[in-house]
Design a protein around this motif. Structure first.
Motif, PDB file in Angstrom:
ATOM      1  N   ASP A 419       0.967  -1.213  -0.098  1.00 43.12           N
ATOM      2  CA  ASP A 419       0.021  -0.073   0.208  1.00 43.12           C
ATOM      3  C   ASP A 419       0.777   1.442  -0.138  1.00 43.12           C
ATOM      4  O   ASP A 419       0.628   2.100  -0.364  1.00 43.12           O
ATOM      5  CB  ASP A 419      -1.055   0.109   1.272  1.00 43.12           C
ATOM      6  CG  ASP A 419      -1.980  -0.955   1.172  1.00 43.12           C
ATOM      7  OD1 ASP A 419      -2.317  -1.340   0.112  1.00 43.12           O
ATOM      8  OD2 ASP A 419      -2.620  -1.473   2.295  1.00 43.12           O
ATOM      9  N   LYS A 422       2.077   1.804  -3.471  1.00 41.09           N
ATOM     10  CA  LYS A 422       0.959   2.099  -4.367  1.00 41.09           C
ATOM     11  C   LYS A 422       0.823   3.784  -4.066  1.00 41.09           C
ATOM     12  O   LYS A 422       0.708   4.497  -4.975  1.00 41.09           O
ATOM     13  CB  LYS A 422      -0.115   1.675  -4.044  1.00 41.09           C
ATOM     14  CG  LYS A 422      -0.189   0.203  -4.696  1.00 41.09           C
ATOM     15  CD  LYS A 422      -1.546  -0.459  -4.316  1.00 41.09           C
ATOM     16  CE  LYS A 422      -1.719  -1.870  -4.739  1.00 41.09           C
ATOM     17  NZ  LYS A 422      -2.979  -2.913  -4.518  1.00 41.09           N
ATOM     18  N   THR A 423       1.114   4.340  -2.442  1.00 37.81           N
ATOM     19  CA  THR A 423       0.964   5.539  -2.407  1.00 37.81           C
ATOM     20  C   THR A 423       2.199   6.548  -3.114  1.00 37.81           C
ATOM     21  O   THR A 423       1.819   7.472  -3.793  1.00 37.81           O
ATOM     22  CB  THR A 423       1.027   5.924  -1.229  1.00 37.81           C
ATOM     23  OG1 THR A 423       0.011   5.252  -0.326  1.00 37.81           O
ATOM     24  CG2 THR A 423       0.938   7.193  -0.623  1.00 37.81           C
ATOM     25  N   TRP A 425       3.878   5.522  -5.905  1.00 42.75           N
ATOM     26  CA  TRP A 425       3.329   5.583  -7.346  1.00 42.75           C
ATOM     27  C   TRP A 425       2.245   6.612  -7.752  1.00 42.75           C
ATOM     28  O   TRP A 425       2.548   7.560  -8.529  1.00 42.75           O
ATOM     29  CB  TRP A 425       2.972   4.429  -8.028  1.00 42.75           C
ATOM     30  CG  TRP A 425       4.036   3.227  -8.072  1.00 42.75           C
ATOM     31  CD1 TRP A 425       5.210   3.539  -8.617  1.00 42.75           C
ATOM     32  CD2 TRP A 425       3.824   1.955  -8.186  1.00 42.75           C
ATOM     33  NE1 TRP A 425       6.036   2.358  -8.844  1.00 42.75           N
ATOM     34  CE2 TRP A 425       5.142   1.355  -8.566  1.00 42.75           C
ATOM     35  CE3 TRP A 425       2.910   0.839  -7.750  1.00 42.75           C
ATOM     36  CZ2 TRP A 425       5.413  -0.088  -8.588  1.00 42.75           C
ATOM     37  CZ3 TRP A 425       3.136  -0.317  -7.626  1.00 42.75           C
ATOM     38  CH2 TRP A 425       4.469  -0.885  -8.099  1.00 42.75           C
TER      39      TRP A 425
END
Length: 480
Positions: A419, A422-423, A425
């Motif tokens: 997670d 993803k943050t 990115w």
């Protein structure tokens, strides 16, 4: 043969104990010096009676000489010249009045309280003005100190011995020379200030040039590059001593020259030298702990205790006043308070003992008392500081860390979740996924992370350069 067997046994014991207790000691914050002095006492005449290393032991002389040379070399290699340029004014305060005033005050206390002749008092003052890098190493590596305090202590512990060593050697010359010492003083000054630095600089420059040329052509194995660092330190020491210069100054100059060239060196180049010097220093602590350091307790009396109090307090008083307008209050308190005496003071005071200087054994005994008291006072303080900050380690947000927004460093490596990735990115930050598994594991597993690059765990810097990875990217590494 008996000495050889004892030395081999000590090496094995030190490595085993240091390895098994490494994590527990890191968590407790107890300085390694205390643990290995106690180990020496257990093995010595007061304990099992397996070793008894006296002040004139050849083993002690070898351990102390090699250990001091390697400590000076690795401290110099690790010194960041950019930090020196950015904080030149701070280094000037620490190595100028911050070091020389304590030398003078301790010398006056030695002359007045202990009745030492002036040269002996100056020698003792120089030895006891040394801030010990070995005792502070865990605290500095833990990175719980504010940035300014950490830089100041790294610079001081890495460089003040090279200022104090000439004072010790010249005071030794006066004590040993009697009346006609002008010629010998000039010769020693030449060796300290010219021959030693020049030979060390030449050895360091030639050594790194040879390494980079061969590495660019035929290549150099990582394990041999690690050994190469130790070889340069010893060569610089030996050549300078043979030429009439100071081997210790040469070892420091060689390390500083290597660091000044700002070349991409394998991490192992410094790490193996630091590990080897640490092993030698721990062996020396065991040797001291077997019987020698406890002789400091034999000279306890009101005058000696008052002298020890002056020797331990003067650095704090001087630096607290000097840094009043230079650094923030919290940094000033930490810099002033964190000044332990340890192996460097003992090794500096052993030099006149090995040279047969009259009265040197008394100076060494007094130094032993001051070091014991310092390890109790400063060691307890550092253990408390580490334990307190370990309980209050800040939570680091990976996105903030990637943007350089955190002021404190964690004690553990920063771990990142899917997670969090993803943050990163989603934020548009440059991110590199790096596969750093060992070669055998990498080849045996057909699974590959999408868009991951392959970084060699043995030489990640070269791999990153070859791949052209952006320098400002967040690198997310996985190895399993």
């Amino acid at each position: 043969m008996e000495h050889f067997t004892t030395l081999v046994a000590l090496i094995g014991i030190v490595i085993v104990v240091a390895s098994l207790l490494s994590n527990a000691l890191d968590r407790s914050g107890v300085p390694l010096a205390i643990v290995f002095l106690v180990l020496g006492a257990l093995l010595g005449p007061m304990g099992l009676g397996l070793i008894d290393i006296g002040i004139n032991s050849p083993m002690l002389q070898v351990l102390a000489t090699l250990g001091l040379a390697l400590v000076l070399f690795t401290d110099a290699v690790s010194t960041d010249l950019k930090d020196i340029r950015r904080n030149g004014w701070l280094l000037g305060l620490l190595l100028g009045p911050g070091t020389l005033i304590p030398v003078a005050v301790i010398a006056l206390a030695g002359w007045f309280l202990l009745g030492l002749p002036p040269a002996a008092a100056i020698l003792l003052g120089a030895a006891l003005a040394s801030t010990d890098a070995v005792v502070l190493r865990r605290l500095l590596n833990a990175r719980v100190l504010p940035a300014r305090a950490q830089v100041a202590l790294r610079l001081e512990t890495g460089m003040n011995d090279i200022l104090l060593l000439p004072i010790v050697v010249l005071a030794m010359t006066v004590l040993a020379g009697g009346g006609a010492i002008t010629g010998e003083l000039a010769q020693n000054a030449l060796g300290l200030l010219l021959l030693g630095p020049a030979i060390g600089a030449v050895v360091g420059w030639l050594g790194v040039m040879a390494l980079t040329r061969v590495r660019a052509g035929a290549g150099v194995r990582r394990d041999y590059e690690a050994l190469y660092a130790i070889a340069l330190a010893f060569i610089a020491y030996a050549v300078a001593e043979a030429a009439g210069g100071s081997g210790f100054v040469a070892a420091f100059a060689a390390g500083l020259t290597i660091g000044a060239q700002d070349l991409e060196l394998c991490d192992c180049f410094v790490e193996y030298g630091e590990a080897t010097s640490l092993m030698l220093i721990l062996l020396t602590f065991v040797a001291f702990g077997s019987s020698l350091i406890w002789t400091g307790l034999q000279v306890v009396d009101p005058r000696t205790l008052l002298f020890a109090a002056v020797a331990l307090a003067i650095r704090t008083v001087v630096l607290y006043a000097l840094l009043a307008r230079a650094v923030p209050p919290r940094d000033r308190r930490l810099i002033a308070l964190l000044g332990p005496r340890g192996i460097s003071s003992l090794l500096l005071c052993l030099l006149p003992v090995f040279a047969g200087v009259p009265g040197a054994e008394r100076l060494f005994t007094v130094t032993c008392l001051v070091v014991l008291l310092s390890l109790v006072v400063h060691g307890t303080g550092m253990a408390f500081f580490l334990r307190r900050h370990r309980k209050h380690v800040p939570t680091v947000d990976p996105l903030s860390a990637s943007q350089g927004l955190t002021e404190e460093s964690t004690l553990e490596p920063l771990r990142i979740t899917i997670d969090d990735l993803k943050t990163l990115w989603a934020s548009g930050e440059p991110v590199v996924i790096a596969d750093a598994r060992r070669e055998a594991a990498y080849e045996a597993d057909a699974a590959r992370a999408q868009a991951a690059v392959r970084l060699s765990p043995d030489d990640p810097v070269t791999s990153a350069k070859t791949l052209g990875l952006p320098r400002n990217a967040t690198v997310v590494v996985f190895c399993a």
